[in-house]
Write an enzyme that holds these catalytic residues in place. Structure first.
Site, PDB file in Angstrom:
ATOM      1  N   ASN A 162      35.724 -27.448  43.595  1.00  0.00           N
ATOM      2  CA  ASN A 162      36.574 -28.636  43.732  1.00  0.00           C
ATOM      3  C   ASN A 162      38.038 -28.232  43.842  1.00  0.00           C
ATOM      4  O   ASN A 162      38.496 -27.300  43.197  1.00  0.00           O
ATOM      5  CB  ASN A 162      36.342 -29.658  42.611  1.00  0.00           C
ATOM      6  CG  ASN A 162      36.398 -29.086  41.206  1.00  0.00           C
ATOM      7  OD1 ASN A 162      36.088 -27.933  40.977  1.00  0.00           O
ATOM      8  ND2 ASN A 162      36.807 -29.908  40.267  1.00  0.00           N
ATOM      9  N   GLU A 212      30.977 -29.791  46.370  1.00  0.00           N
ATOM     10  CA  GLU A 212      29.841 -29.896  47.290  1.00  0.00           C
ATOM     11  C   GLU A 212      30.314 -30.167  48.714  1.00  0.00           C
ATOM     12  O   GLU A 212      29.799 -29.602  49.683  1.00  0.00           O
ATOM     13  CB  GLU A 212      28.899 -31.025  46.857  1.00  0.00           C
ATOM     14  CG  GLU A 212      28.277 -30.833  45.479  1.00  0.00           C
ATOM     15  CD  GLU A 212      29.100 -31.429  44.338  1.00  0.00           C
ATOM     16  OE1 GLU A 212      30.345 -31.379  44.396  1.00  0.00           O
ATOM     17  OE2 GLU A 212      28.487 -31.944  43.398  1.00  0.00           O
ATOM     18  N   CYS A 255      29.375 -37.302  47.507  1.00  0.00           N
ATOM     19  CA  CYS A 255      28.777 -36.023  47.928  1.00  0.00           C
ATOM     20  C   CYS A 255      27.332 -36.235  48.364  1.00  0.00           C
ATOM     21  O   CYS A 255      26.878 -35.640  49.343  1.00  0.00           O
ATOM     22  CB  CYS A 255      28.865 -34.993  46.808  1.00  0.00           C
ATOM     23  SG  CYS A 255      30.551 -34.385  46.588  1.00  0.00           S
ATOM     24  N   GLU A 306      41.672 -29.969  43.670  1.00  0.00           N
ATOM     25  CA  GLU A 306      42.363 -31.202  43.284  1.00  0.00           C
ATOM     26  C   GLU A 306      43.779 -31.259  43.855  1.00  0.00           C
ATOM     27  O   GLU A 306      44.289 -30.285  44.420  1.00  0.00           O
ATOM     28  CB  GLU A 306      42.361 -31.319  41.755  1.00  0.00           C
ATOM     29  CG  GLU A 306      40.936 -31.432  41.211  1.00  0.00           C
ATOM     30  CD  GLU A 306      40.858 -31.733  39.724  1.00  0.00           C
ATOM     31  OE1 GLU A 306      41.878 -31.639  39.015  1.00  0.00           O
ATOM     32  OE2 GLU A 306      39.735 -32.057  39.276  1.00  0.00           O
ATOM     33  N   CYS A 349      28.191 -36.350  42.839  1.00  0.00           N
ATOM     34  CA  CYS A 349      28.667 -37.741  42.856  1.00  0.00           C
ATOM     35  C   CYS A 349      28.112 -38.470  44.083  1.00  0.00           C
ATOM     36  O   CYS A 349      27.579 -37.855  45.016  1.00  0.00           O
ATOM     37  CB  CYS A 349      30.195 -37.782  42.848  1.00  0.00           C
ATOM     38  SG  CYS A 349      30.945 -37.410  44.443  1.00  0.00           S
TER      39      CYS A 349
END
Ligand code: THU
Length: 160
Positions: free
Chosen positions: A62, A75, A115, A64, A112
């Protein structure tokens, strides 16, 4: 009115050692990717590793951003890179691991909704299932034999 029941089936393993070596290796790549997550805001590191049918492994973590919605999940970082670099390759398996910088993440963390929708696009495109394995930092690992098992009622292009 008719009530519709939707069921799904997943496999739950007590830990990574219960899985075959190739999956352990794929998860190890995801764990290494997780260490390189850029997550200064959520302090929640996620790593993903994708195994392609050309035997390449693509990783992602990830990323950010101070403008929070501009960040991207592990992902999707991985799958969009796989799609960009090897557009003709089929995605066989994806391993995902997540770890909070504040507490021990000992339960499996599923991808999530965004994804799942993104991975579903590739599963439909390649007309073959993508196996998904997800865990926390340690403990149980959940397997889904296809992305479709994780996303009932997905939105797909036939309605467009
Ligand atoms: N995150 C992922 O990388 N994958 C998911 O499936 C869920 C969430 C990231 C996004 C954000 O950087 C942090 O985890 C907290 O939401």
């Amino acid at each position: 009115m008719k009530e519709v029941k939707i069921e799904t089936t997943l496999q739950v393993y007590t830990d990574l050692n219960e899985l075959p070596n190739d999956i352990q290796n794929l998860m190890q790549a995801a764990i290494e990717a997780r260490e390189n997550a850029y997550a200064p805001y959520s302090k929640f590191n996620v790593g993903a590793a994708i195994w392609l049918d050309n035997n390449e492994v693509i990783i992602g973590s990830n990323q950010e951003n101070a403008c929070y919605p501009s960040g991207l999940c592990a992902e999707r970082t991985a799958i969009y890179y796989a799609g960009a670099k090897y557009p003709k390759a089929k995605i066989l398996k994806m391993a995902i691991t997540a770890s909070s910088q504040n507490q021990v993440t000992d339960k499996p963390i599923p991808p999530c909704g965004s994804c799942r929708q993104s991975i579903a696009e590739y599963e439909i495109k390649q007309e073959a299932p993508i196996e998904i394995y997800f865990m926390g930092a340690k403990g149980k690992v959940v397997k889904s034999k296809s992305l479709a098992n994780l996303l009932p009622l997905l939105f797909e292009s036939s309605v467009l």
